[in-house]
Write a protein that holds these residues in place. Structure first.
Motif, mmCIF file in Angstrom:
data_model
loop_
_atom_site.group_PDB
_atom_site.id
_atom_site.type_symbol
_atom_site.label_atom_id
_atom_site.label_comp_id
_atom_site.label_asym_id
_atom_site.label_seq_id
_atom_site.Cartn_x
_atom_site.Cartn_y
_atom_site.Cartn_z
ATOM 1 N N THR A 76 142.570 21.762 -69.798
ATOM 2 C CA THR A 76 142.316 22.552 -68.589
ATOM 3 C C THR A 76 143.424 23.558 -68.288
ATOM 4 O O THR A 76 143.333 24.290 -67.308
ATOM 5 N N ILE A 77 144.446 23.604 -69.119
ATOM 6 C CA ILE A 77 145.552 24.544 -68.895
ATOM 7 C C ILE A 77 145.370 25.721 -69.843
ATOM 8 O O ILE A 77 145.578 25.611 -71.054
ATOM 9 N N ARG A 78 144.945 26.858 -69.277
ATOM 10 C CA ARG A 78 144.737 28.073 -70.063
ATOM 11 C C ARG A 78 146.049 28.845 -70.210
ATOM 12 O O ARG A 78 146.892 28.833 -69.319
ATOM 13 N N LEU A 79 146.200 29.530 -71.322
ATOM 14 C CA LEU A 79 147.439 30.258 -71.573
ATOM 15 C C LEU A 79 147.655 31.440 -70.632
ATOM 16 O O LEU A 79 148.793 31.827 -70.393
ATOM 17 N N ASP A 80 146.580 31.999 -70.061
ATOM 18 C CA ASP A 80 146.788 33.060 -69.068
ATOM 19 C C ASP A 80 147.468 32.489 -67.819
ATOM 20 O O ASP A 80 148.290 33.168 -67.194
ATOM 21 N N GLU A 81 147.174 31.230 -67.491
ATOM 22 C CA GLU A 81 147.842 30.571 -66.370
ATOM 23 C C GLU A 81 149.322 30.359 -66.667
ATOM 24 O O GLU A 81 150.168 30.496 -65.792
ATOM 25 N N ALA A 90 152.367 41.553 -70.838
ATOM 26 C CA ALA A 90 152.225 41.887 -72.252
ATOM 27 C C ALA A 90 153.526 42.420 -72.850
ATOM 28 O O ALA A 90 153.651 42.529 -74.057
ATOM 29 N N HIS A 91 154.503 42.754 -72.052
ATOM 30 C CA HIS A 91 155.822 43.200 -72.503
ATOM 31 C C HIS A 91 155.755 44.391 -73.448
ATOM 32 O O HIS A 91 156.346 44.373 -74.515
ATOM 33 N N LEU A 92 155.019 45.399 -73.043
ATOM 34 C CA LEU A 92 154.957 46.612 -73.837
ATOM 35 C C LEU A 92 155.968 47.644 -73.362
ATOM 36 O O LEU A 92 155.987 48.753 -73.846
ATOM 37 N N GLY A 93 156.777 47.253 -72.441
ATOM 38 C CA GLY A 93 157.782 48.174 -71.916
ATOM 39 C C GLY A 93 157.416 48.649 -70.528
ATOM 40 O O GLY A 93 156.446 48.214 -69.935
ATOM 41 N N SER A 94 158.220 49.541 -70.018
ATOM 42 C CA SER A 94 157.945 50.124 -68.713
ATOM 43 C C SER A 94 158.042 51.643 -68.830
ATOM 44 O O SER A 94 158.703 52.177 -69.719
ATOM 45 N N THR A 95 157.379 52.304 -67.944
ATOM 46 C CA THR A 95 157.299 53.755 -67.982
ATOM 47 C C THR A 95 158.555 54.381 -67.398
ATOM 48 O O THR A 95 158.914 54.086 -66.258
ATOM 49 N N ASP A 120 147.871 44.723 -70.414
ATOM 50 C CA ASP A 120 148.205 43.468 -69.767
ATOM 51 C C ASP A 120 146.940 42.688 -69.406
ATOM 52 O O ASP A 120 146.862 41.476 -69.614
ATOM 53 N N GLN A 121 145.940 43.393 -68.900
ATOM 54 C CA GLN A 121 144.684 42.744 -68.555
ATOM 55 C C GLN A 121 143.968 42.218 -69.798
ATOM 56 O O GLN A 121 143.386 41.136 -69.779
#
Length: 156
Positions: A76-81, A90-95, A120-121
């Motif tokens: 019952t523990i999902r990885l998105d949680e 998602a750690h793609l950086g910041s603008t 990220d979504q």
């Protein structure tokens, strides 16, 4: 610990607790034991388990006889949680801020920020299909179509 390491450490710790059947204080796994499995420092584990406890995924008890245990079944523990619990993304950086007066510099940061949100979504949606129990299986259906990421070390 870097932000990018909190999620893998958290997922590993939760899988370890499930593997060991740690579902009560009597079965709690000490941070040193969890740290040896990752491997990392017990302080890193305590920081991550504090976040997981705040999210209601585990409970912890401090002290010499302390440790962590699961509050829910691994199915019952999902990885998105888990990702949300450790304040991950998602750690793609910041603008970076664009240059004032530049038509590209004033426009692109907003659009790149939207693209980062989309990524990220998408990561969250993909992780919502995978549970801690899946991580413990040899070939779970949720991960069958994927190879390990090229940047991740893989045990033989």
């Amino acid at each position: 610990m870097s932000d990018s390491q909190r999620f893998p450490v958290a997922a590993h710790a939760l899988a370890y607790l499930a593997h060991k059947g740690a579902y009560s204080a009597a079965d709690a796994a000490p941070s040193a034991v969890l740290a040896a499995s990752v491997p990392t420092n017990p302080v890193v584990i305590r920081r991550v388990t504090a976040l997981l406890a705040k999210a209601g995924l585990i409970a912890t008890r401090p002290g010499a006889s302390g440790g962590s245990w699961l509050l829910r079944q691994p199915e019952t523990i999902r990885l998105d949680e888990v990702l949300k619990a450790v304040n991950g993304c998602a750690h793609l950086g910041s603008t970076p801020a664009g240059a004032k007066g530049c038509p590209v510099g004033e426009h692109i940061p907003r659009q790149v920020a939207k693209a980062l949100t989309a990524a990220d979504q998408a990561a969250g949606a993909a992780l919502a299909k995978i549970t801690i129990a899946d991580l413990l299986e040899a070939d779970p259906a949720s991960l069958r179509d994927f190879a390990p990421h090229s940047s991740c070390p893989v045990a033989a």
